[in-house]
Design a protein around this motif. Sequence first.
Motif, PDB file in Angstrom:
ATOM      1  N   ALA A   1       0.777  -1.356   0.247  1.00  0.00           N
ATOM      2  CA  ALA A   1      -0.073  -0.136   0.063  1.00  0.00           C
ATOM      3  C   ALA A   1       0.748   1.477   0.023  1.00  0.00           C
ATOM      4  O   ALA A   1       0.315   2.324  -0.595  1.00  0.00           O
ATOM      5  CB  ALA A   1      -1.070  -0.006   1.394  1.00  0.00           C
ATOM      6  N   LYS A   2       2.020   1.138   0.522  1.00  0.00           N
ATOM      7  CA  LYS A   2       2.823   2.208   0.494  1.00  0.00           C
ATOM      8  C   LYS A   2       4.308   2.051   0.789  1.00  0.00           C
ATOM      9  O   LYS A   2       4.773   1.028   1.124  1.00  0.00           O
ATOM     10  CB  LYS A   2       2.482   3.225   2.102  1.00  0.00           C
TER      11      LYS A   2
ATOM     12  N   ASN B   1       3.184   5.913  -4.215  1.00  0.00           N
ATOM     13  CA  ASN B   1       2.332   6.107  -3.026  1.00  0.00           C
ATOM     14  C   ASN B   1       0.891   7.052  -3.437  1.00  0.00           C
ATOM     15  O   ASN B   1      -0.055   6.740  -2.652  1.00  0.00           O
ATOM     16  CB  ASN B   1       2.918   7.128  -1.814  1.00  0.00           C
ATOM     17  N   MET B   2       1.227   8.110  -4.150  1.00  0.00           N
ATOM     18  CA  MET B   2      -0.048   8.642  -4.965  1.00  0.00           C
ATOM     19  C   MET B   2      -0.954   7.659  -5.540  1.00  0.00           C
ATOM     20  O   MET B   2      -2.053   7.816  -5.164  1.00  0.00           O
ATOM     21  CB  MET B   2       0.391  10.093  -5.592  1.00  0.00           C
TER      22      MET B   2
ATOM     23  N   GLY C   1      -5.275   1.431  -4.572  1.00  0.00           N
ATOM     24  CA  GLY C   1      -5.054   0.342  -3.309  1.00  0.00           C
ATOM     25  C   GLY C   1      -3.660  -0.488  -3.362  1.00  0.00           C
ATOM     26  O   GLY C   1      -3.359  -1.120  -2.904  1.00  0.00           O
ATOM     27  N   GLY C   2      -3.064  -0.135  -4.612  1.00  0.00           N
ATOM     28  CA  GLY C   2      -1.699  -0.661  -4.387  1.00  0.00           C
ATOM     29  C   GLY C   2      -1.524  -1.940  -5.335  1.00  0.00           C
ATOM     30  O   GLY C   2      -2.382  -2.370  -6.004  1.00  0.00           O
TER      31      GLY C   2
ATOM     32  N   SER D   1      -1.241   4.507  -5.216  1.00  0.00           N
ATOM     33  CA  SER D   1      -1.549   3.595  -4.573  1.00  0.00           C
ATOM     34  C   SER D   1      -2.838   3.962  -3.443  1.00  0.00           C
ATOM     35  O   SER D   1      -3.626   3.342  -3.121  1.00  0.00           O
ATOM     36  CB  SER D   1      -0.618   2.870  -3.659  1.00  0.00           C
ATOM     37  N   SER D   2      -2.750   5.169  -3.093  1.00  0.00           N
ATOM     38  CA  SER D   2      -3.864   5.710  -2.412  1.00  0.00           C
ATOM     39  C   SER D   2      -5.287   5.672  -3.112  1.00  0.00           C
ATOM     40  O   SER D   2      -6.295   5.797  -2.652  1.00  0.00           O
ATOM     41  CB  SER D   2      -3.773   6.965  -1.712  1.00  0.00           C
ATOM     42  N   LEU D   3      -5.058   6.193  -4.634  1.00  0.00           N
ATOM     43  CA  LEU D   3      -6.223   5.916  -5.386  1.00  0.00           C
ATOM     44  C   LEU D   3      -6.772   4.366  -5.614  1.00  0.00           C
ATOM     45  O   LEU D   3      -7.878   4.299  -5.891  1.00  0.00           O
ATOM     46  CB  LEU D   3      -5.732   6.785  -6.679  1.00  0.00           C
TER      47      LEU D   3
END
Length: 178
Positions: free
Chosen positions: A63-64, A159-160, A166-167, A162-164
Motif C-alpha cells: 500500500a505504501k 504512494n499517490m 489500492g496498491g 496506490s492511495s487511489l
Amino acid sequence: MGTVAYQQSDSAQGQAGTRQQAGGGWGARPNSPAGAPTGAPRYQQQQAPAAAPRGRKARLRVAKVDPWSVMKTTFVLSIAFAVVSVVAAALLWSALNALGVFDSINHTLASVAPANQPNSVTLTSVLSFGKVLSFTALVSVVNIVLFTALATLAAYLYNMCSSLVGGIEVTLADDTAS
C-alpha cells in the motif's frame, strides 16, 4: 488480547506436558510424570491429508513505499554500480591495450591519412587511460544523482497512485515439501 489455548492430540495423551487450566493459567497434567516440565504449551499435531501437501499462501498488498528508504537503498546501489562501472572500464581499457588494439587502429589511421599532413592525433592520445576513467567517473556521478532522484520520485508517485487504486497485490507461498 485473549488467551490462546493449545490442544494436544489423542496420540500424545500419555506424554508429559501441560494444559491450560480453567482460570487461564498453565498447570501440570494430572497424569504427567513427576519430573515433567510445566508451563510450556503443547501444540496440536495435525495429520496431513492423503493428497499431495500444499504450501500456505498469503495475499498481501503493497500500500505504501517509504521514500526515505527507497532513496537510501537506491543511493547505495548506485554507488555500487558506479564502482563496478569504473573497474570494468579500467579492465576493458587495459585488456584492449594489452592486445594491441589501440596500436593497430593507430597504424590503420596513419596509413589512411594523407601523406602531406603529419599524424598528430592518435587514438591513444584521445582515449588515454586517465581520460577514459575520468569520463567513466563523471558519468557514474551523474548516474548516482539521477537514479537516486528518479527512484525517490517514483516512490512518491507510487504512494499517490496506490492511495487511489489500492496498491499492488502480491501472493506469497511456501515451498511445497515433497
